[in-house]
Design a protein around this motif. Structure first.
Motif, PDB file in Angstrom:
ATOM      1  N   GLY A  70       0.786  -1.202  -0.142  1.00 49.02           N
ATOM      2  CA  GLY A  70      -0.070  -0.099   0.062  1.00 49.02           C
ATOM      3  C   GLY A  70       0.944   1.367   0.033  1.00 49.02           C
ATOM      4  O   GLY A  70       0.386   2.526  -0.481  1.00 49.02           O
ATOM      5  N   GLY A  71       2.308   1.081   0.179  1.00 48.52           N
ATOM      6  CA  GLY A  71       3.087   2.528   0.180  1.00 48.52           C
ATOM      7  C   GLY A  71       3.614   2.871   1.526  1.00 48.52           C
ATOM      8  O   GLY A  71       4.672   3.546   1.347  1.00 48.52           O
ATOM      9  N   PRO A  72       3.015   2.700   2.656  1.00 50.36           N
ATOM     10  CA  PRO A  72       3.669   3.095   3.885  1.00 50.36           C
ATOM     11  C   PRO A  72       5.174   2.752   4.094  1.00 50.36           C
ATOM     12  O   PRO A  72       5.389   1.569   3.505  1.00 50.36           O
ATOM     13  N   VAL A  73       5.879   3.298   4.568  1.00 54.07           N
ATOM     14  CA  VAL A  73       7.194   3.057   5.205  1.00 54.07           C
ATOM     15  C   VAL A  73       7.222   2.950   6.586  1.00 54.07           C
ATOM     16  O   VAL A  73       6.845   4.017   7.298  1.00 54.07           O
ATOM     17  N   VAL A  74       7.304   1.834   7.316  1.00 51.18           N
ATOM     18  CA  VAL A  74       7.252   1.390   8.754  1.00 51.18           C
ATOM     19  C   VAL A  74       8.736   1.410   9.398  1.00 51.18           C
ATOM     20  O   VAL A  74       9.377   0.539   8.732  1.00 51.18           O
ATOM     21  N   PRO A  75       8.829   1.727  10.555  1.00 51.11           N
ATOM     22  CA  PRO A  75       9.856   1.654  11.336  1.00 51.11           C
ATOM     23  C   PRO A  75      10.111   0.177  11.566  1.00 51.11           C
ATOM     24  O   PRO A  75       9.130  -0.290  11.767  1.00 51.11           O
ATOM     25  N   ALA A  76      11.414  -0.280  11.268  1.00 51.74           N
ATOM     26  CA  ALA A  76      11.591  -1.802  11.635  1.00 51.74           C
ATOM     27  C   ALA A  76      13.295  -1.896  11.840  1.00 51.74           C
ATOM     28  O   ALA A  76      14.185  -0.852  11.407  1.00 51.74           O
ATOM     29  N   ALA A  77      13.110  -3.050  12.689  1.00 46.97           N
ATOM     30  CA  ALA A  77      14.773  -3.402  13.333  1.00 46.97           C
ATOM     31  C   ALA A  77      15.447  -4.320  12.253  1.00 46.97           C
ATOM     32  O   ALA A  77      14.915  -5.322  11.989  1.00 46.97           O
ATOM     33  N   GLY A  78      16.562  -3.851  11.582  1.00 50.88           N
ATOM     34  CA  GLY A  78      16.925  -4.577  10.707  1.00 50.88           C
ATOM     35  C   GLY A  78      18.172  -5.542  11.359  1.00 50.88           C
ATOM     36  O   GLY A  78      19.441  -5.219  11.851  1.00 50.88           O
ATOM     37  N   VAL A  79      17.850  -6.729  11.795  1.00 53.05           N
ATOM     38  CA  VAL A  79      18.798  -7.601  12.614  1.00 53.05           C
ATOM     39  C   VAL A  79      19.854  -7.995  11.768  1.00 53.05           C
ATOM     40  O   VAL A  79      19.747  -8.512  10.618  1.00 53.05           O
ATOM     41  N   THR A  80      21.171  -7.932  12.384  1.00 49.59           N
ATOM     42  CA  THR A  80      22.340  -8.281  11.561  1.00 49.59           C
ATOM     43  C   THR A  80      23.441  -8.675  12.588  1.00 49.59           C
ATOM     44  O   THR A  80      23.263  -8.681  13.785  1.00 49.59           O
ATOM     45  N   MET A  81      24.587  -9.288  11.718  1.00 47.71           N
ATOM     46  CA  MET A  81      25.784  -9.551  12.582  1.00 47.71           C
ATOM     47  C   MET A  81      25.584 -10.457  13.764  1.00 47.71           C
ATOM     48  O   MET A  81      26.280 -10.290  14.679  1.00 47.71           O
ATOM     49  N   VAL A  82      24.794 -11.382  13.376  1.00 45.16           N
ATOM     50  CA  VAL A  82      24.463 -12.605  14.560  1.00 45.16           C
ATOM     51  C   VAL A  82      25.534 -13.630  14.429  1.00 45.16           C
ATOM     52  O   VAL A  82      25.703 -14.143  13.493  1.00 45.16           O
ATOM     53  N   SER A  83      26.293 -13.992  15.580  1.00 43.40           N
ATOM     54  CA  SER A  83      27.036 -15.216  15.654  1.00 43.40           C
ATOM     55  C   SER A  83      27.227 -15.473  17.024  1.00 43.40           C
ATOM     56  O   SER A  83      27.089 -14.955  18.139  1.00 43.40           O
ATOM     57  N   VAL A  84      27.666 -16.872  17.165  1.00 44.49           N
ATOM     58  CA  VAL A  84      27.966 -17.369  18.427  1.00 44.49           C
ATOM     59  C   VAL A  84      29.292 -18.472  18.169  1.00 44.49           C
ATOM     60  O   VAL A  84      29.437 -18.953  17.285  1.00 44.49           O
ATOM     61  N   LYS A 313      -1.574  -1.664   4.046  1.00 43.69           N
ATOM     62  CA  LYS A 313      -3.038  -1.586   3.420  1.00 43.69           C
ATOM     63  C   LYS A 313      -3.255  -3.104   2.590  1.00 43.69           C
ATOM     64  O   LYS A 313      -2.517  -4.020   2.597  1.00 43.69           O
ATOM     65  N   TYR A 314      -4.632  -3.011   2.481  1.00 47.25           N
ATOM     66  CA  TYR A 314      -5.045  -4.541   1.698  1.00 47.25           C
ATOM     67  C   TYR A 314      -5.740  -4.195   0.543  1.00 47.25           C
ATOM     68  O   TYR A 314      -6.440  -3.262   0.221  1.00 47.25           O
ATOM     69  N   THR A 315      -5.547  -5.257  -0.357  1.00 43.92           N
ATOM     70  CA  THR A 315      -5.874  -5.191  -1.424  1.00 43.92           C
ATOM     71  C   THR A 315      -7.503  -5.525  -1.917  1.00 43.92           C
ATOM     72  O   THR A 315      -7.901  -4.959  -2.723  1.00 43.92           O
ATOM     73  N   ALA A 316      -8.100  -6.049  -0.863  1.00 46.29           N
ATOM     74  CA  ALA A 316      -9.686  -6.223  -0.744  1.00 46.29           C
ATOM     75  C   ALA A 316     -10.180  -6.112   0.659  1.00 46.29           C
ATOM     76  O   ALA A 316      -9.059  -6.201   1.712  1.00 46.29           O
ATOM     77  N   PRO A 317     -11.200  -5.744   0.682  1.00 49.49           N
ATOM     78  CA  PRO A 317     -11.910  -5.581   2.196  1.00 49.49           C
ATOM     79  C   PRO A 317     -11.660  -6.934   2.874  1.00 49.49           C
ATOM     80  O   PRO A 317     -11.948  -8.160   2.140  1.00 49.49           O
ATOM     81  N   VAL A 318     -11.213  -6.820   4.038  1.00 46.55           N
ATOM     82  CA  VAL A 318     -11.251  -7.892   4.844  1.00 46.55           C
ATOM     83  C   VAL A 318     -11.752  -7.658   6.456  1.00 46.55           C
ATOM     84  O   VAL A 318     -11.577  -6.585   6.907  1.00 46.55           O
ATOM     85  N   ASP A 319     -12.366  -8.548   7.029  1.00 46.94           N
ATOM     86  CA  ASP A 319     -12.945  -8.341   8.429  1.00 46.94           C
ATOM     87  C   ASP A 319     -12.714 -10.092   8.694  1.00 46.94           C
ATOM     88  O   ASP A 319     -13.326 -10.707   8.641  1.00 46.94           O
ATOM     89  N   VAL A 320     -11.600 -10.060   9.729  1.00 48.29           N
ATOM     90  CA  VAL A 320     -11.154 -11.591  10.055  1.00 48.29           C
ATOM     91  C   VAL A 320     -10.586 -11.524  11.672  1.00 48.29           C
ATOM     92  O   VAL A 320      -9.898 -10.283  12.051  1.00 48.29           O
ATOM     93  N   VAL A 321     -11.039 -12.401  12.275  1.00 46.06           N
ATOM     94  CA  VAL A 321     -10.213 -12.582  13.436  1.00 46.06           C
ATOM     95  C   VAL A 321      -9.174 -13.757  13.725  1.00 46.06           C
ATOM     96  O   VAL A 321      -9.319 -14.674  13.135  1.00 46.06           O
TER      97      VAL A 321
END
Length: 409
Positions: A70-84, A313-321
């Motif tokens: 739908g176009g919005p840009v949402v804050p997100a954490a880009g997880v990276t550099m994971v090692s053990v 956003k959603y390409t068609a109407p939706v009402d779901v639990v």
């Protein structure tokens, strides 16, 4: 054994990153590459696991904006550099780092965490679901022809240095972000990543080249690529190694591909990361000789089910639990009513009977619209509890454009 998790301090970066390199079995990265990652590191979001005076685990996160359907840009954490460290496997180090990291993401109010996985089997137990694919192409340009739209000859192409072209390329990229789910909004400093091409990591190719495409005096596309010279008994047999190709319209897009197909002394073009719905496959005379193959791309993990579902956003109407299970982040568990359409959505807790049952991992896989809830249901990973609810939700969640992340992090 007692392992202590601490925020990374700037003076510890070289030691910390060195342990990451060792865990991935590689030699020390080129200085240019190390400098880039050190400059991009968000120290307050980076974790070091210490066993006394030794770093035995690493994890980090970048602050991104992620485009969603739908176009919005949402804050997100880009997880990276994971090692053990191999000496400390199966002792809960990774789980403890994931626990601390996801709690931090939640506290920051970011509804999503995303990553690209070195080993896809690792992250499902922490709620990450694969949400996009990347397409690899190995094109026999000596035998494949292009069907070009009108106007291609009117596109002007010109070489620029990486520095000269950087701003124009970034402007084109930024204009494309909202149009495709899964793309990352580049923050300051990230414009250097697409041009990183240290000599030690070129695998026999030459320098990275940049070509801008202009129409009516405006830069409307670009490509970055390198050439690998090869010669066989019959003569030149070189390879074009594609880094990027972005365009704002179909004519410029086709003009850039024509240019790459026609480079002298080459007979093959390799593209390692393109969208799953790459339009080029509709321009070529023989898609089989492009040798398309796919692999997992971006993994998505909802941290706040309500905020995440309301953000897209959603390409068609939706009402779901939705009955959501999430043992690693139990605040997400329970029933959520999602009501939305192409204009927006609301999502909140409800006591109403559930229509669909799924884990947060499946919700992550369906979130960008690249994988349908129906296909997940056929795999037994989504259960329909009300007749018709699966089709309704599956259609609404889909994206007309395949999600894609253009580069790793």
């Amino acid at each position: 054994m007692t392992v202590e998790l601490r925020a990374l301090e700037p003076g510890q970066w070289d030691n910390w990153y060195g342990k990451l390199e060792r865990a991935f079995g590689s030699a020390r990265e080129p200085a240019e590459e190390r400098a880039l990652w050190q400059g991009l590191t968000e120290f307050e979001r980076s974790i070091a696991a210490w066993d006394e005076d030794e770093v035995v685990g690493t994890a980090g996160a970048f602050s991104f904006g992620l485009s969603v359907p739908g176009g919005p840009v949402v804050p997100a954490a880009g997880v990276t550099m994971v090692s053990v460290a191999s000496t400390h496997r199966r002792r809960g180090v990774l789980t403890s780092m994931m626990r601390r990291q996801l709690d931090d993401v939640r506290q920051r109010g970011e509804p999503l965490a995303v990553l690209t996985a070195s080993e896809p089997g690792i992250y499902g137990r922490f709620g990450y679901g694969v949400a996009s694919e990347q397409l690899r192409l190995e094109i026999d340009t000596a035998r494949v022809r292009l069907a070009l739209p009108e106007g291609v000859d009117g596109v002007r192409l010109r070489f620029v240095t990486q520095e000269e072209g950087r701003d124009a390329c970034e402007e084109v990229y930024a204009r494309l972000v909202a149009g495709r789910p899964g793309m990352l909004e580049r923050r300051p400093g990230w414009e250097r990543l697409p041009t990183l091409h240290p000599e030690e990591a070129r695998e026999g190719s030459g320098a990275l080249l940049c070509v801008l495409a202009e129409a009516e005096g405006e830069v409307r596309g670009y490509t970055r690529y390198a050439m690998k010279a090869q010669w066989g008994p019959q003569g030149p047999d070189g390879t074009v190694v594609l880094r990027d190709l972005e365009a704002l319209d179909p004519v410029v897009y086709a003009a850039l591909w024509r240019y790459l197909f026609g480079l002298d002394l080459t007979s093959k073009l390799v593209a390692r990361n393109r969208p799953a719905d790459e339009a080029l496959l509709h321009l070529v005379s023989d898609a089989r000789r492009c040798r398309p193959s796919t692999r997992d791309g971006l993994f998505v993990r909802p941290l706040d089910v309500s905020a995440a579902l309301e953000a897209r956003k959603y390409t068609a109407p939706v009402d779901v639990v939705l009955e959501v299970t999430d043992p690693f982040c139990p605040w997400n568990e329970g029933r959520w009513r999602l009501s939305g359409d192409s204009k927006g959505a609301v999502c909140g807790r409800t006591a109403d009977p559930a229509d669909l049952a799924l884990s947060v991992r499946e919700l992550g896989s369906a979130y960008l619209g690249g994988f349908s809830l129906s296909s997940l249901a056929r795999a037994g990973r989504v259960r329909e509890l009300r007749g018709g609810a699966l089709t309704e939700a599956s259609v609404a969640f889909r994206s007309d454009v395949a999600p894609w992340v253009a580069h790793g992090f």
